[in-house]
Design an enzyme around this catalytic site. Structure first.
Site, PDB file in Angstrom:
ATOM      1  N   LYS A   1       0.020  -5.259 -12.248  1.00  0.00           N
ATOM      2  CA  LYS A   1      -0.690  -4.605 -11.145  1.00  0.00           C
ATOM      3  C   LYS A   1      -1.676  -3.583 -11.696  1.00  0.00           C
ATOM      4  O   LYS A   1      -2.802  -3.448 -11.198  1.00  0.00           O
ATOM      5  CB  LYS A   1       0.301  -3.927 -10.190  1.00  0.00           C
ATOM      6  CG  LYS A   1      -0.376  -3.165  -9.041  1.00  0.00           C
ATOM      7  CD  LYS A   1      -1.243  -4.059  -8.162  1.00  0.00           C
ATOM      8  CE  LYS A   1      -2.030  -3.265  -7.125  1.00  0.00           C
ATOM      9  NZ  LYS A   1      -1.201  -2.701  -6.048  1.00  0.00           N
TER      10      LYS A   1
ATOM     11  N   LYS B   1      -4.716   7.433  -7.910  1.00  0.00           N
ATOM     12  CA  LYS B   1      -3.315   7.507  -8.344  1.00  0.00           C
ATOM     13  C   LYS B   1      -2.995   6.413  -9.354  1.00  0.00           C
ATOM     14  O   LYS B   1      -2.385   6.653 -10.391  1.00  0.00           O
ATOM     15  CB  LYS B   1      -2.402   7.407  -7.118  1.00  0.00           C
ATOM     16  CG  LYS B   1      -0.914   7.458  -7.394  1.00  0.00           C
ATOM     17  CD  LYS B   1      -0.280   6.091  -7.488  1.00  0.00           C
ATOM     18  CE  LYS B   1      -0.336   5.333  -6.178  1.00  0.00           C
ATOM     19  NZ  LYS B   1       0.353   3.997  -6.264  1.00  0.00           N
TER      20      LYS B   1
END
Length: 308
Positions: free
Chosen positions: A181, A249
């Site tokens: 990811k 983030k």
């Protein structure tokens, strides 16, 4: 271990923690598939539309996990996952042995491996299942689901995951899903930065960005991200598809991992700085196409006269 028959899966009990822009439509698909859903949100009212569709609200993660076959988490950050799993009234305190935690969050691969070990000590399995496809993919049940964990545990969860996504890819052991990811985010957002720079460069040289887009889309620069972000930038439409703060983030996680293992990834480091600047300017809840505005701030001579 063999997959559970589909007819048994339709009656599985699922605790689901987090019902935001991604989690809520995912929960809805699971309700529609016949699962029994127990949903925990920090505010009860956030879960009310799902309760109206048949879910039950739980006041704590522990309550959502109690007697559940699967406990799904979809929260923002690594610390949030740790809190719902291991905090006071957390999942680990109540989940039954043999239950499977399915974490759809995008968090640290290092922490994910630790969480899996801590859960295993209590007889609880874990899959890291970060997703790609954004809110549109969640709503349409077309997410790409990237899986880390045991293959046999994935087979138990597969009928559930198939209600949420069209592509389920088993990468390897615990944390492997989170690593891939992170790779996805690097490719995606470095691409967005490149599109923003192309937009700035074209306009600074007196070229119509819309016409530039037509040319690029027909050539080797064409990409899914160009098709999505190019028109948004050309129209100056910065309404969020995925909020830029979430990409910030994610890039913070990647940069931390590169530092920990001594990798030099200059494009990633640069884009991380640009995302930090974007959020610092107050655009964190707007779209990552706002990277164009960060560039414009550094190049005032190239600003669009219509920008407020």
């Amino acid at each position: 271990m063999h997959a559970l028959p589909t007819e048994r899966m339709t009656m599985a009990r699922i605790g689901f923690i987090g019902a935001g822009a991604m989690g809520a439509p995912m929960i809805g698909h699971l309700i529609d598939a016949g699962h029994e859903l127990v949903v925990h949100t920090r505010r009860r009212e956030a879960a009310q539309p799902l309760v109206d569709r048949g879910a039950r609200w739980a006041a704590t993660p522990a309550e959502a996990a109690r007697e559940a076959d699967f406990v799904c988490t979809n929260v923002t950050a690594t610390a949030d996952v740790e809190k719902v799993l291991f905090g006071a009234q957390g999942v680990a305190a109540a989940a039954k042995p043999g239950a499977v935690v399915v974490d759809f969050s995008t968090i640290s691969a290092v922490a994910t491996r630790e969480f899996a070990e801590r859960l295993a000590a209590k007889g609880i399995e874990m899959l890291d299942c970060p997703v790609s496809g954004g809110t549109m993919g969640a709503q349409a049940a077309t997410l790409s689901i990237i899986v880390g964990g045991k293959a046999e545990v994935l087979e138990r969860a597969r009928p559930l995951l198939e209600k949420l996504g069209k592509t389920i890819t088993h990468i390897g052991g615990h944390g492997a899903g989170q690593v891939v990811k992170a790779c996805n985010q690097v490719v995606q957002v470095v691409n967005i930065q490149g599109i923003a720079e192309a937009m700035l460069f074209a306009r600074a040289n007196g070229v119509d960005p819309e016409k530039m887009l037509v040319a690029l889309q027909a050539g080797m620069a064409g990409s899914r991200m160009l098709d999505m972000m190019g028109p948004k930038m050309a129209r100056r439409d910065f309404a969020a598809g995925i909020e830029a703060r979430l990409h910030q983030k994610d890039f913070g996680l990647v940069v931390s991992m590169t530092q920990a293992i001594g990798l030099s990834m200059p494009a990633t480091a640069l884009v991380s700085q640009q995302l930090n600047a974007l959020v610092g300017k107050g655009w964190g809840r707007e779209d990552t196409s706002s990277l164009l505005r960060v560039l414009e701030g550094a190049n005032p001579a190239a600003n669009d006269p219509g920008e407020g």
